[in-house]
Design a protein around this motif. Sequence first.
Motif, PDB file in Angstrom:
ATOM      1  N   SER A 228       6.951  -3.829   6.229  1.00  0.00           N
ATOM      2  CA  SER A 228       8.369  -4.194   6.215  1.00  0.00           C
ATOM      3  C   SER A 228       9.250  -3.095   5.628  1.00  0.00           C
ATOM      4  CB  SER A 228       8.565  -5.485   5.414  1.00  0.00           C
ATOM      5  OG  SER A 228       8.066  -5.337   4.093  1.00  0.00           O
ATOM      6  N   THR A 229       8.673  -1.937   5.291  1.00  0.00           N
ATOM      7  CA  THR A 229       9.460  -0.850   4.704  1.00  0.00           C
ATOM      8  C   THR A 229      10.020   0.057   5.805  1.00  0.00           C
ATOM      9  OG1 THR A 229       7.732   0.847   4.535  1.00  0.00           O
ATOM     10  CG2 THR A 229       7.780  -0.849   2.821  1.00  0.00           C
ATOM     11  N   ASP A 230      10.890   0.974   5.379  1.00  0.00           N
ATOM     12  CA  ASP A 230      11.377   2.007   6.302  1.00  0.00           C
ATOM     13  C   ASP A 230      10.723   3.358   5.998  1.00  0.00           C
ATOM     14  OD1 ASP A 230      12.575   2.608   3.913  1.00  0.00           O
ATOM     15  OD2 ASP A 230      14.633   2.630   4.669  1.00  0.00           O
ATOM     16  N   TYR A 231       9.559   3.316   5.378  1.00  0.00           N
ATOM     17  CA  TYR A 231       8.810   4.533   5.064  1.00  0.00           C
ATOM     18  C   TYR A 231       8.554   5.317   6.349  1.00  0.00           C
ATOM     19  CZ  TYR A 231       5.422   7.420   2.494  1.00  0.00           C
ATOM     20  OH  TYR A 231       4.754   8.463   1.888  1.00  0.00           O
ATOM     21  N   ALA A 232       8.767   6.601   6.290  1.00  0.00           N
ATOM     22  CA  ALA A 232       8.727   7.418   7.508  1.00  0.00           C
ATOM     23  C   ALA A 232       7.296   7.742   7.945  1.00  0.00           C
ATOM     24  CB  ALA A 232       9.500   8.723   7.284  1.00  0.00           C
ATOM     25  N   ARG A 233       7.114   7.877   9.243  1.00  0.00           N
ATOM     26  CA  ARG A 233       5.901   8.396   9.869  1.00  0.00           C
ATOM     27  C   ARG A 233       4.661   7.543   9.609  1.00  0.00           C
ATOM     28  NH1 ARG A 233       6.564  14.994   8.916  1.00  0.00           N
ATOM     29  NH2 ARG A 233       8.654  15.134   9.833  1.00  0.00           N
ATOM     30  N   VAL A 234       4.854   6.250   9.553  1.00  0.00           N
ATOM     31  CA  VAL A 234       3.720   5.345   9.347  1.00  0.00           C
ATOM     32  C   VAL A 234       2.749   5.429  10.518  1.00  0.00           C
ATOM     33  CG1 VAL A 234       3.072   2.900   9.194  1.00  0.00           C
ATOM     34  CG2 VAL A 234       4.984   3.786   7.833  1.00  0.00           C
TER      35      VAL A 234
ATOM     36  N   LEU B 292       0.824  -1.200   0.000  1.00  0.00           N
ATOM     37  CA  LEU B 292       0.000   0.000   0.000  1.00  0.00           C
ATOM     38  C   LEU B 292       0.866   1.260   0.000  1.00  0.00           C
ATOM     39  CD1 LEU B 292      -2.585  -1.210   2.661  1.00  0.00           C
ATOM     40  CD2 LEU B 292      -2.981  -0.987   0.204  1.00  0.00           C
ATOM     41  N   ILE B 293       2.115   1.127   0.400  1.00  0.00           N
ATOM     42  CA  ILE B 293       3.037   2.262   0.387  1.00  0.00           C
ATOM     43  C   ILE B 293       3.720   2.380  -0.961  1.00  0.00           C
ATOM     44  CG2 ILE B 293       5.181   3.143   1.389  1.00  0.00           C
ATOM     45  CD1 ILE B 293       4.257   2.003   4.075  1.00  0.00           C
ATOM     46  N   TYR B 294       4.211   1.242  -1.469  1.00  0.00           N
ATOM     47  CA  TYR B 294       4.831   1.197  -2.802  1.00  0.00           C
ATOM     48  C   TYR B 294       4.096   0.168  -3.644  1.00  0.00           C
ATOM     49  CZ  TYR B 294       8.714   3.390  -0.265  1.00  0.00           C
ATOM     50  OH  TYR B 294       9.479   4.220   0.517  1.00  0.00           O
ATOM     51  N   HIS B 295       3.988   0.422  -4.928  1.00  0.00           N
ATOM     52  CA  HIS B 295       3.354  -0.552  -5.814  1.00  0.00           C
ATOM     53  C   HIS B 295       4.116  -1.870  -5.750  1.00  0.00           C
ATOM     54  CE1 HIS B 295       0.401   2.129  -7.532  1.00  0.00           C
ATOM     55  NE2 HIS B 295       1.335   3.028  -7.779  1.00  0.00           N
ATOM     56  N   LEU B 296       3.349  -2.952  -5.450  1.00  0.00           N
ATOM     57  CA  LEU B 296       3.908  -4.295  -5.285  1.00  0.00           C
ATOM     58  C   LEU B 296       4.992  -4.348  -4.219  1.00  0.00           C
ATOM     59  CD1 LEU B 296       4.135  -5.478  -9.009  1.00  0.00           C
ATOM     60  CD2 LEU B 296       2.287  -5.837  -7.371  1.00  0.00           C
ATOM     61  N   GLY B 297       4.996  -3.367  -3.317  1.00  0.00           N
ATOM     62  CA  GLY B 297       5.998  -3.323  -2.271  1.00  0.00           C
ATOM     63  C   GLY B 297       7.385  -2.971  -2.770  1.00  0.00           C
ATOM     64  N   ASN B 298       7.468  -2.478  -4.002  1.00  0.00           N
ATOM     65  CA  ASN B 298       8.757  -2.198  -4.654  1.00  0.00           C
ATOM     66  C   ASN B 298       8.974  -0.693  -4.728  1.00  0.00           C
ATOM     67  OD1 ASN B 298      10.956  -1.904  -6.352  1.00  0.00           O
ATOM     68  ND2 ASN B 298      10.269  -3.447  -7.822  1.00  0.00           N
ATOM     69  N   ARG B 299       9.954  -0.192  -3.988  1.00  0.00           N
ATOM     70  CA  ARG B 299      10.238   1.241  -3.972  1.00  0.00           C
ATOM     71  C   ARG B 299      10.511   1.782  -5.379  1.00  0.00           C
ATOM     72  NH1 ARG B 299      12.589   4.061   0.457  1.00  0.00           N
ATOM     73  NH2 ARG B 299      13.133   2.031   1.326  1.00  0.00           N
TER      74      ARG B 299
ATOM     75  N   MET C 194       9.101   1.087  -8.062  1.00  0.00           N
ATOM     76  CA  MET C 194       7.867   1.306  -8.819  1.00  0.00           C
ATOM     77  C   MET C 194       7.116   2.555  -8.350  1.00  0.00           C
ATOM     78  SD  MET C 194       6.343  -2.528  -9.414  1.00  0.00           S
ATOM     79  CE  MET C 194       4.984  -1.879 -10.393  1.00  0.00           C
ATOM     80  N   GLY C 195       7.640   3.200  -7.299  1.00  0.00           N
ATOM     81  CA  GLY C 195       7.047   4.449  -6.844  1.00  0.00           C
ATOM     82  C   GLY C 195       5.981   4.255  -5.787  1.00  0.00           C
ATOM     83  N   GLU C 196       5.629   5.366  -5.150  1.00  0.00           N
ATOM     84  CA  GLU C 196       4.614   5.329  -4.102  1.00  0.00           C
ATOM     85  C   GLU C 196       3.235   5.008  -4.671  1.00  0.00           C
ATOM     86  OE1 GLU C 196       4.395   8.742  -1.630  1.00  0.00           O
ATOM     87  OE2 GLU C 196       6.471   8.607  -0.936  1.00  0.00           O
ATOM     88  N   ASN C 197       2.492   4.235  -3.920  1.00  0.00           N
ATOM     89  CA  ASN C 197       1.106   3.940  -4.241  1.00  0.00           C
ATOM     90  C   ASN C 197       0.260   5.070  -3.646  1.00  0.00           C
ATOM     91  OD1 ASN C 197      -1.445   2.870  -4.627  1.00  0.00           O
ATOM     92  ND2 ASN C 197      -0.912   0.830  -3.869  1.00  0.00           N
ATOM     93  N   THR C 198       0.227   6.190  -4.348  1.00  0.00           N
ATOM     94  CA  THR C 198      -0.347   7.417  -3.791  1.00  0.00           C
ATOM     95  C   THR C 198      -1.830   7.281  -3.472  1.00  0.00           C
ATOM     96  OG1 THR C 198      -0.662   8.262  -6.041  1.00  0.00           O
ATOM     97  CG2 THR C 198       1.370   8.906  -4.895  1.00  0.00           C
ATOM     98  N   GLY C 199      -2.546   6.515  -4.301  1.00  0.00           N
ATOM     99  CA  GLY C 199      -3.966   6.320  -4.033  1.00  0.00           C
ATOM    100  C   GLY C 199      -4.195   5.587  -2.727  1.00  0.00           C
ATOM    101  N   ALA C 200      -3.411   4.521  -2.490  1.00  0.00           N
ATOM    102  CA  ALA C 200      -3.561   3.744  -1.259  1.00  0.00           C
ATOM    103  C   ALA C 200      -3.137   4.549  -0.042  1.00  0.00           C
ATOM    104  CB  ALA C 200      -2.758   2.454  -1.354  1.00  0.00           C
ATOM    105  N   LEU C 201      -2.035   5.312  -0.167  1.00  0.00           N
ATOM    106  CA  LEU C 201      -1.589   6.141   0.956  1.00  0.00           C
ATOM    107  C   LEU C 201      -2.646   7.174   1.319  1.00  0.00           C
ATOM    108  CD1 LEU C 201       2.159   6.624   0.029  1.00  0.00           C
ATOM    109  CD2 LEU C 201       1.315   5.639   2.167  1.00  0.00           C
TER     110      LEU C 201
END
Length: 614
Positions: A350-356, A310-317, A319-326
């Motif tokens: 499992s990501t290190d995305y900030a401020r989850v 939900l943070i990155y498309h297919l969990g792959n950084r 592929m970019g942020e999944n902006t709709g899901a965020l």
Amino acid sequence: MNKIDGHIDLYLLGKDYLAYEFLGSKLNKDKDGRIISTTFTVYAPNAKEVRLLSSFNNYEGWKHVLTKVHPQGFFSITIPENLEWATYRYELHLNSGEIIYKSDPFAYYAEERPNNASKVYDIDGYTWHDQKWFETKKKVYQEPFLIYELHLGSWKKKDGNFIRYNEIVDDLINYVKENGFTHIELMPIYEHPLDDSWGYQGTGFFAATSRYGTPKDLMYFIDRCHEAGIGVIIDWVLGHINKDWFGLSKFDGTYLYEFEDDLRRENVVWGTSNIDFDKGISRSFMQSALNFWVDYFHVDGFRIDAVSNLIYHLGNRDMGENTGALSFLRQVSNHLFSKDDRIIFSAEDSTDYARVTWPTDIGGVGFNYKWNMGFMNDTLKYFKEDPIYRKYHHDKITFGLVYTYNEQFILPFSHDEVVHLKGSLLNKMPGTYEQKFQNYRLLLTLWMTHPGKKLLFMGQEFAQYDEWNFKQELDWGLLNYPIHDSANRYFKDLAKIYRTNDALYKYDHQPKGFVWLASDHVDSSVFAYMRQSDNETLVIVLNMTPNYYESYEIPVPFEGQYEEILNSDKDIYAGYGQYNGLPLKAINEPRGHFNYHLKIKLGSLTGLILRLKK
């Protein structure tokens, strides 16, 4: 604009959180509460015609053709009969000429697998008894929060079969309370076709799975838990859906809820389709489902699976942020916390995305908890090492404190760690049979005293030897063996220490609650740290090797007497009986960075907890 038109507009915009009020099957009642008719409403914009196939019309859809009640693709029919318990599905005639068959996405109940038709069900009318729970429930941030993760179908069985919600609940409550857990977390219990998926590939997000009974049986289950003071969290897959023919996938012959392009839609590993949250209908569907479980089932929160996708498309950084899901996560967070600011909204990320776990109004994603996957991975890797090599992996234990206050963490030893040939917690441990249990007790001591809330998968509280098998119940017979009974006794005592000493939970999310006392004893692989609150100081010491010390020096900042309140090497836990029976007086000589130190007896592969006496 009438009520339904208003709902439809909000549904298409993605702002409706009560879509189940007009979609699905509804039993209509007169002023005396008698059911006088049944209405079926479905959204299928690519359908030219929708027919109702049901047990009451001998599954002959031509007898009941739905009327298109809105040009955007909403179809409905009202039948002047009480059709409760009738099975049904929709026959969709598409513009292409194709005919497809779908169960109702908004059904409250379904046939038990392998059958998969929807069932008309009266969701209203359960009388709740959990008012006291909601009147007295606190936010968990500065409270003990010890979660028992549970797969309902394999906790216990009856003659090899599933036990109903209302039949298993009393045994479960007694066990959960006896072991000191504050909450249970149920692996997905919405409807899903395949037992092997453990519920993570759902088809009915509004339907409590019929494997264990009716929706009101589940209401009773949760009600009884609340009466006993136990919170109930449910596991939820927000981002992807099952591809079975009768489910939500390609619902009207198009990718109605999913991404249109193959790259972002297809989860090859899981065999599922990713939902596109830039679509209003996807937002309304999922937000309505979460709202429904809070309102109708009184759940205390959700653990959201696979948040990396939900943070990155297919969990792959890359592929970019999944902006709709965020964006949707922030929308859901705002809605849920506006209903009840004590709710649990937890991310398996499992990501290190900030401020989850930061609130949305200060730039966060809006969860209030996140699984600490780094702690789980590093700790288990460390404990798998032969103790003679642990000094080369010392940072696996210390590194987690570098980031532990960046988010609000739950420390999980979950089902994912005890399946697929990974072995149980006990079986991961190196050494002899007895050393496995020593390491197991040591692991639990670190986990229970480390900053962060706690989650443990069922069976690990009594050191189940084999990894989890969802096809059979837990190995309860192990409790007849003294060493497993002792392991469970240690867990219970450790849990009691956790619940009754606020130094172990009050400042889980603030640095002032933790102080390293000995983080650099690399050669001996001994760790020591302090957990503290406003009125309490605890010292935790962990000896990660089989070496025994008659007198090991531990720096401490305060003078006074330190009383040992738990020691994993006591004989009642199947240890060797090396413990500190009398209070230890701090010696006024500096060690490390502190002005005092203790000389403690430290058994091999031992964890102990000392409390500073006031």
